[in-house]
Design a protein around this motif. Structure first.
Motif, mmCIF file in Angstrom:
data_model
loop_
_atom_site.group_PDB
_atom_site.id
_atom_site.type_symbol
_atom_site.label_atom_id
_atom_site.label_comp_id
_atom_site.label_asym_id
_atom_site.label_seq_id
_atom_site.Cartn_x
_atom_site.Cartn_y
_atom_site.Cartn_z
ATOM 1 N N ARG A 113 5.389 -2.765 -7.643
ATOM 2 C CA ARG A 113 4.732 -3.541 -7.018
ATOM 3 C C ARG A 113 3.785 -4.835 -7.519
ATOM 4 N NH1 ARG A 113 0.324 0.623 -6.012
ATOM 5 N NH2 ARG A 113 1.256 1.850 -8.210
ATOM 6 N N GLY A 165 -4.478 -6.723 -4.379
ATOM 7 C CA GLY A 165 -5.936 -5.842 -4.932
ATOM 8 C C GLY A 165 -6.291 -4.722 -4.362
ATOM 9 N N PHE A 166 -6.651 -5.050 -2.984
ATOM 10 C CA PHE A 166 -6.663 -3.685 -2.850
ATOM 11 C C PHE A 166 -5.323 -3.637 -2.143
ATOM 12 C CE2 PHE A 166 -10.517 -6.283 -1.063
ATOM 13 C CZ PHE A 166 -11.442 -5.062 -1.315
ATOM 14 N N THR A 192 -3.563 8.958 -5.284
ATOM 15 C CA THR A 192 -4.481 10.653 -6.106
ATOM 16 C C THR A 192 -5.304 10.906 -5.233
ATOM 17 O OG1 THR A 192 -5.080 8.912 -7.253
ATOM 18 C CG2 THR A 192 -6.827 10.317 -7.413
ATOM 19 N N GLY A 227 2.462 2.364 -3.088
ATOM 20 C CA GLY A 227 1.410 3.065 -4.223
ATOM 21 C C GLY A 227 1.212 4.592 -3.819
ATOM 22 N N TYR A 276 -2.649 -2.851 -3.547
ATOM 23 C CA TYR A 276 -2.443 -2.682 -5.179
ATOM 24 C C TYR A 276 -3.311 -0.622 -5.313
ATOM 25 C CZ TYR A 276 -0.973 -0.951 -9.618
ATOM 26 O OH TYR A 276 -0.307 -0.291 -10.670
ATOM 27 N N TYR A 277 -4.815 -0.939 -5.212
ATOM 28 C CA TYR A 277 -5.911 -0.636 -5.751
ATOM 29 C C TYR A 277 -5.688 1.055 -4.260
ATOM 30 C CZ TYR A 277 -10.392 1.423 -5.543
ATOM 31 O OH TYR A 277 -11.817 2.403 -5.364
ATOM 32 N N PHE A 278 -6.340 0.427 -2.865
ATOM 33 C CA PHE A 278 -5.395 1.948 -2.264
ATOM 34 C C PHE A 278 -4.589 2.778 -2.139
ATOM 35 C CE2 PHE A 278 -8.764 -1.599 0.001
ATOM 36 C CZ PHE A 278 -10.091 -0.232 -0.383
ATOM 37 N N ARG A 310 4.471 1.572 -10.005
ATOM 38 C CA ARG A 310 3.254 0.232 -10.083
ATOM 39 C C ARG A 310 4.468 -0.959 -10.522
ATOM 40 N NH1 ARG A 310 2.240 3.236 -14.532
ATOM 41 N NH2 ARG A 310 0.588 4.351 -13.601
ATOM 42 N N TYR A 348 1.123 -1.370 0.029
ATOM 43 C CA TYR A 348 -0.216 -0.378 -0.411
ATOM 44 C C TYR A 348 0.865 0.943 -0.017
ATOM 45 C CZ TYR A 348 -2.745 3.811 2.486
ATOM 46 O OH TYR A 348 -2.399 5.709 2.801
ATOM 47 N N ASP A 372 -3.127 3.436 -4.998
ATOM 48 C CA ASP A 372 -3.166 4.030 -5.442
ATOM 49 C C ASP A 372 -4.081 5.421 -5.343
ATOM 50 O OD1 ASP A 372 -0.739 2.933 -7.470
ATOM 51 O OD2 ASP A 372 -2.908 1.812 -8.756
ATOM 52 N N VAL A 373 -5.153 4.980 -4.385
ATOM 53 C CA VAL A 373 -6.128 6.029 -3.890
ATOM 54 C C VAL A 373 -5.586 6.856 -3.678
ATOM 55 C CG1 VAL A 373 -8.674 5.909 -2.845
ATOM 56 C CG2 VAL A 373 -8.533 4.360 -4.628
#
Length: 423
Positions: free
Chosen positions: A125, A178-179, A189, A112, A181-183, A122, A109, A185-186
């Motif tokens: 990870r 997945g979580f 952002t 990212g 990686y996603y969080f 990217r 996390y 990026d969130v």
């Protein structure tokens, strides 16, 4: 969607408070991992049948969690260290099961969320997650054949037990990574959006400062224009009348008194104009109505004052007069006033033709004198500048310059609204 500008933006490094929090959280994770390991071994809960020695288990528990102390300062190296320690602890059958998984999630996390290079974040990870799935494949291929024949004796589902075990592992790991990686990026952002918000707020503040400066400058120009229009005409008339009084003082006392009376009247009028203008500048809604300003209807008095100063004025109104906005009416008055003032200053007591024309879609002012200007009409005087500003403010057209055969002409046209044109 990530744009080129997003790729160029680098998130600022952690603050002193954030670095201190990382140190504390890393120490807490290390202590928690060690304590979890003690509890697991105390109740005989092992991931593997042949666990490593206690010291080695403790070593890998610390190696998996302690790098979190520097996770926001060095996000990618910390992620790689935690990932290597995690896989090594499993390979050595020394993994602490709970806190080490949280540490791996936090490391992915953070890479990212805090990496300065988005492409590197990217890629790193993806490499770590691919390595984890690769290790999971290797681990299952080694351990599944070692399962006893009755390992799935209670299985009752529609799918083969081994296939179900593999799919469960893939599904859970896909959610886990997945979580993470996603969080990550969130979070990045959100930080980028905050940066843009602060940047736009700063740009807005600078623009507001510039707008305030422009407003102050425009107000200064307006005050200067009003002062010039108010004072210049009356002072010019006073100068002409005073000169006339001086010339006839010894010859005709009556004419001298008349000229001096005109000077006195013009002085009073100038003072009244200044007071009116200052009242307009200082007026607020709480102070009552703003004193009226001069407009087209006051032109006869202005022309009479100029006649007393020595000008011979022919005045004509052509077309059907219509009500025009007060701002246009004031502009018409001031332009005629300035044109007469310039005639007095540069041409002296000569003939002047003043015409007001109400056309189909505009109102036109035409002031023509018969003298020869002493100063070249270069357009740099305050009077002509004020005329242009007044006309431009109403999207009109101004023509000012010498005439062929002598004299000077000022012609201004102001467009009428649809309602005024219809009238």
């Amino acid at each position: 969607m990530t744009t080129a500008g997003d790729m160029e933006w680098r998130r600022p490094g952690p603050t002193a408070d954030q670095r201190r929090n990382d140190m504390l959280s890393g120490i807490a994770a290390t202590v928690g991992s060690t304590f979890s390991l003690v509890l697991s071994t105390s109740v005989g809960v092992f991931l593997f049948d042949d666990p490593a020695s206690r010291p080695e288990q403790a070593f890998w528990a610390v190696a998996t969690t302690l790098p979190l102390m520097w996770r926001r300062r060095f996000p990618e190296p910390v992620m790689l260290l935690v990932a290597v320690a995690y896989i090594a602890s499993q390979a050595r059958h020394a993994q602490e099961a709970q806190i080490s998984q949280i540490a791996l999630f936090a490391a992915i996390y953070t890479a990212g969320a805090w990496s300065g290079d988005r492409r590197r974040a990217r890629l790193s990870r993806i490499v770590v997650i691919a390595a984890m799935f690769g290790w999971m494949t290797i681990s299952m291929s080694i351990n599944l054949p070692k399962l006893p024949p009755d390992a799935f004796s209670t299985a009752a589902g529609p799918l083969p037990p081994i296939l179900s075990a593999i799919l469960v592992q893939i599904f859970l790991n896909a959610l886990y990574f997945g979580f993470a990686y996603y969080f990550g990026d969130v979070s990045w952002t959100a930080a980028h959006d905050r940066h843009l918000l602060v940047q736009r707020a700063e740009e807005l503040r600078r623009e507001q400062d510039k707008e305030a400066e422009r407003a102050v400058l425009n107000e200064r120009v307006r005050i200067a224009r009003e002062l010039h229009d108010v004072v210049a005409h009356h002072v010019a008339v006073m100068g002409v009348q005073a000169g006339a009084a001086r010339r006839v003082l010894d010859k005709d006392a009556g004419k001298a008194r008349t000229a001096l009376a005109a000077v006195e009247q013009e002085a009073r009028t100038a003072v009244d104009e200044l007071r009116r203008m200052l009242g307009v500048l200082r007026a607020t809604d709480a102070e009552g109505p703003v004193p009226p300003v001069h407009g087209i209807d006051d032109l006869p008095a202005l022309l009479e004052s100029s006649r007393q100063a020595g000008l011979t004025i022919d005045h004509g109104v052509y077309g059907d007069p219509v009500d025009v906005p007060e701002s246009v009416s004031v502009a018409v008055y001031r332009i005629v006033q300035e044109a007469l003032t310039n005639t007095l200053k540069h041409a002296g007591p000569v003939g002047v033709d003043v015409r007001i024309r109400y056309l189909s879609r505009e109102v036109e002012i035409d002031v023509t004198d018969q003298g020869r200007p002493a100063a070249p009409p270069n357009g740099r005087g305050m009077g002509l500048i004020g005329m242009r500003e007044r006309v431009a403010a109403h999207e009109g057209v101004l023509e000012a310059g010498p005439r062929e055969g002598g004299g000077f002409r000022v012609r201004a046209r102001f467009p009428l609204t649809k309602k005024e044109a219809a009238a």
